[in-house]
Design an enzyme around this catalytic site. Sequence first.
Site, PDB file in Angstrom:
ATOM      1  N   LYS A  75       0.837  -1.214   0.000  1.00  0.00           N
ATOM      2  CA  LYS A  75       0.000   0.000   0.000  1.00  0.00           C
ATOM      3  C   LYS A  75       0.868   1.259   0.000  1.00  0.00           C
ATOM      4  CE  LYS A  75      -2.092  -1.073   3.886  1.00  0.00           C
ATOM      5  NZ  LYS A  75      -1.354  -2.325   4.218  1.00  0.00           N
ATOM      6  N   ARG A 122      -9.877   1.133   8.436  1.00  0.00           N
ATOM      7  CA  ARG A 122      -9.327  -0.165   8.769  1.00  0.00           C
ATOM      8  C   ARG A 122     -10.322  -1.050   9.501  1.00  0.00           C
ATOM      9  NH1 ARG A 122      -3.610   0.563   8.530  1.00  0.00           N
ATOM     10  NH2 ARG A 122      -2.532  -1.218   9.315  1.00  0.00           N
ATOM     11  N   ARG A 150      11.712  -5.467   4.930  1.00  0.00           N
ATOM     12  CA  ARG A 150      11.445  -4.060   4.611  1.00  0.00           C
ATOM     13  C   ARG A 150      12.416  -3.124   5.341  1.00  0.00           C
ATOM     14  NH1 ARG A 150       5.613  -1.765   5.454  1.00  0.00           N
ATOM     15  NH2 ARG A 150       5.884  -2.689   7.518  1.00  0.00           N
ATOM     16  N   ARG A 183      11.234  -1.053  10.828  1.00  0.00           N
ATOM     17  CA  ARG A 183      10.160  -0.626  11.722  1.00  0.00           C
ATOM     18  C   ARG A 183      10.061  -1.542  12.946  1.00  0.00           C
ATOM     19  NH1 ARG A 183       4.919   0.457   7.996  1.00  0.00           N
ATOM     20  NH2 ARG A 183       3.952  -0.725   9.689  1.00  0.00           N
ATOM     21  N   ARG A 186      -0.525  -8.437  13.551  1.00  0.00           N
ATOM     22  CA  ARG A 186      -1.084  -7.498  12.568  1.00  0.00           C
ATOM     23  C   ARG A 186      -1.899  -8.245  11.514  1.00  0.00           C
ATOM     24  NH1 ARG A 186       4.248  -4.976  10.812  1.00  0.00           N
ATOM     25  NH2 ARG A 186       3.066  -3.930   9.176  1.00  0.00           N
TER      26      ARG A 186
HETATM   27  P1  AP5 Z   1       4.837  -1.569   1.836  1.00  0.00           P
HETATM   28  O1  AP5 Z   1       4.502  -0.751   0.648  1.00  0.00           O
HETATM   29  O2  AP5 Z   1       5.578  -0.928   2.959  1.00  0.00           O
HETATM   30  O3  AP5 Z   1       3.515  -2.312   2.362  1.00  0.00           O
HETATM   31  P2  AP5 Z   1       2.238  -1.771   3.145  1.00  0.00           P
HETATM   32  O4  AP5 Z   1       1.046  -2.417   2.551  1.00  0.00           O
HETATM   33  O5  AP5 Z   1       2.273  -0.281   3.220  1.00  0.00           O
HETATM   34  O6  AP5 Z   1       2.517  -2.425   4.560  1.00  0.00           O
HETATM   35  P3  AP5 Z   1       2.443  -1.792   6.016  1.00  0.00           P
HETATM   36  O7  AP5 Z   1       3.180  -2.738   6.915  1.00  0.00           O
HETATM   37  O8  AP5 Z   1       2.849  -0.363   6.018  1.00  0.00           O
HETATM   38  O9  AP5 Z   1       0.943  -1.899   6.301  1.00  0.00           O
HETATM   39  P4  AP5 Z   1       0.292  -1.881   7.643  1.00  0.00           P
HETATM   40  O10 AP5 Z   1      -1.106  -1.779   7.213  1.00  0.00           O
HETATM   41  O11 AP5 Z   1       0.583  -3.011   8.555  1.00  0.00           O
HETATM   42  O12 AP5 Z   1       0.993  -0.636   8.403  1.00  0.00           O
HETATM   43  P5  AP5 Z   1       0.541   0.854   8.652  1.00  0.00           P
HETATM   44  O13 AP5 Z   1       1.746   1.682   8.623  1.00  0.00           O
HETATM   45  O14 AP5 Z   1      -0.609   1.221   7.814  1.00  0.00           O
HETATM   46  O15 AP5 Z   1       5.666  -2.838   1.301  1.00  0.00           O
HETATM   47  C1  AP5 Z   1       6.181  -3.823   2.191  1.00  0.00           C
HETATM   48  C2  AP5 Z   1       7.549  -4.324   1.659  1.00  0.00           C
HETATM   49  O16 AP5 Z   1       7.338  -5.025   0.434  1.00  0.00           O
HETATM   50  C3  AP5 Z   1       8.562  -3.211   1.342  1.00  0.00           C
HETATM   51  O17 AP5 Z   1       9.841  -3.614   1.732  1.00  0.00           O
HETATM   52  C4  AP5 Z   1       8.466  -3.042  -0.186  1.00  0.00           C
HETATM   53  O18 AP5 Z   1       9.705  -2.608  -0.723  1.00  0.00           O
HETATM   54  C5  AP5 Z   1       8.113  -4.457  -0.620  1.00  0.00           C
HETATM   55  N1  AP5 Z   1       7.280  -4.480  -1.827  1.00  0.00           N
HETATM   56  C6  AP5 Z   1       6.247  -3.659  -2.157  1.00  0.00           C
HETATM   57  N2  AP5 Z   1       5.717  -4.007  -3.346  1.00  0.00           N
HETATM   58  C7  AP5 Z   1       6.422  -5.091  -3.776  1.00  0.00           C
HETATM   59  C8  AP5 Z   1       6.347  -5.912  -4.957  1.00  0.00           C
HETATM   60  N3  AP5 Z   1       5.422  -5.698  -5.919  1.00  0.00           N
HETATM   61  N4  AP5 Z   1       7.225  -6.946  -5.044  1.00  0.00           N
HETATM   62  C9  AP5 Z   1       8.160  -7.176  -4.070  1.00  0.00           C
HETATM   63  N5  AP5 Z   1       8.282  -6.425  -2.962  1.00  0.00           N
HETATM   64  C10 AP5 Z   1       7.414  -5.395  -2.811  1.00  0.00           C
HETATM   65  O19 AP5 Z   1       0.029   0.767  10.150  1.00  0.00           O
HETATM   66  C11 AP5 Z   1       0.909   0.544  11.230  1.00  0.00           C
HETATM   67  C12 AP5 Z   1       0.154   0.606  12.543  1.00  0.00           C
HETATM   68  O20 AP5 Z   1      -0.400   1.922  12.720  1.00  0.00           O
HETATM   69  C13 AP5 Z   1      -1.047  -0.335  12.678  1.00  0.00           C
HETATM   70  O21 AP5 Z   1      -0.646  -1.624  13.099  1.00  0.00           O
HETATM   71  C14 AP5 Z   1      -1.894   0.404  13.705  1.00  0.00           C
HETATM   72  O22 AP5 Z   1      -1.383   0.215  15.001  1.00  0.00           O
HETATM   73  C15 AP5 Z   1      -1.685   1.861  13.318  1.00  0.00           C
HETATM   74  N6  AP5 Z   1      -2.692   2.328  12.354  1.00  0.00           N
HETATM   75  C16 AP5 Z   1      -2.475   2.749  11.065  1.00  0.00           C
HETATM   76  N7  AP5 Z   1      -3.626   3.092  10.472  1.00  0.00           N
HETATM   77  C17 AP5 Z   1      -4.605   2.888  11.401  1.00  0.00           C
HETATM   78  C18 AP5 Z   1      -6.008   3.052  11.379  1.00  0.00           C
HETATM   79  N8  AP5 Z   1      -6.676   3.471  10.289  1.00  0.00           N
HETATM   80  N9  AP5 Z   1      -6.698   2.734  12.513  1.00  0.00           N
HETATM   81  C19 AP5 Z   1      -6.069   2.308  13.621  1.00  0.00           C
HETATM   82  N10 AP5 Z   1      -4.732   2.111  13.695  1.00  0.00           N
HETATM   83  C20 AP5 Z   1      -4.020   2.407  12.596  1.00  0.00           C
HETATM   84 MG    MG Z   2       2.494   1.142   4.749  1.00  0.00          MG
END
Ligand code: AP5
Ligand code: MG
Length: 212
Positions: free
Chosen positions: A9, A84, A123, A156, A167
């Site tokens: 994402k 979410r 990552r 991270r 997660r």
């Molecule tokens: P990346 O693009 O970083 O993936 P992502 O989908 O963004 O994964 P996240 O871990 O950021 O999602 P998340 O939903 O757990 O975390 P968030 O920060 O939102 O890609 C991942 C890896 O794969 C990278 O190394 C990349 O290079 C690689 N990659 C990408 N595309 C590829 C491809 N095509 N082929 C190969 N490799 C590839 O949330 C974190 C925390 O914040 C949550 O746990 C929660 O506590 C809080 N939070 C955030 N939003 C909310 C909300 N709305 N409500 C409540 N709590 C929230």
């Molecule tokens: Mg992300």
Amino acid sequence: MVGPPGAGKGTQAQILASELSIPKVSTGDIFRANVSGGTELGNQAKTYMDRGELVPDEVTNAMVRDRLAQDDAKAGFLLDGFPRNVAQAETLNKILGELDELLDVVLELRVDKEEVVKRLSGRRSCRNCGHVQHVDYDPPKTEGVCDSCGGELFQRDDDREETIRRRLEVYDEQTAPLVSFYDNEGLLVPIKATGPVEDVTARAMEALRSRT
Ligand code: AP5
Ligand code: MG
């Protein structure tokens, strides 16, 4: 964008927002910036993030409401990591109603669990510009250094194995129901999120073009 942790994402949001010249609103990035800055919001969010749990809806919804009301979001925006759960999706509909705006499309990034674990454990993110890389799939030219800006790459805190597992459970229990929620609203477009990053971007752009 909806999809499990590690679906790509953040990676896609950065590219698509730049292609479309709209801001990306990544709730995880906003929380992490607040944690690093030691703000009250960061302190509130950190305990939940470290456990892989969702930050409470009141906190998250208020933050998104403020962000979407800013001037740069008037011509459109891309949401990454919000909503979410169904309650957040319902609140988003209310916020959009107040702003007289509508969602055009919900992109569902599809990847299997095994791939997600590989992606998250390798990552690395840039402390300076937020650019995301991967030790195997997108290795930095110099170890530990961001290809985009030369900043420091770090892992991270929530990318430890047990937190990744939690997660993923939270995704299945609380976030996955959004897929049928948005399908019922006629907004969902599923996209295969494996293969080269550029191919995923091309699929996403195609989906956006067909809906906007
Ligand atoms: P990346 O693009 O970083 O993936 P992502 O989908 O963004 O994964 P996240 O871990 O950021 O999602 P998340 O939903 O757990 O975390 P968030 O920060 O939102 O890609 C991942 C890896 O794969 C990278 O190394 C990349 O290079 C690689 N990659 C990408 N595309 C590829 C491809 N095509 N082929 C190969 N490799 C590839 O949330 C974190 C925390 O914040 C949550 O746990 C929660 O506590 C809080 N939070 C955030 N939003 C909310 C909300 N709305 N409500 C409540 N709590 C929230
Ligand atoms: Mg992300």
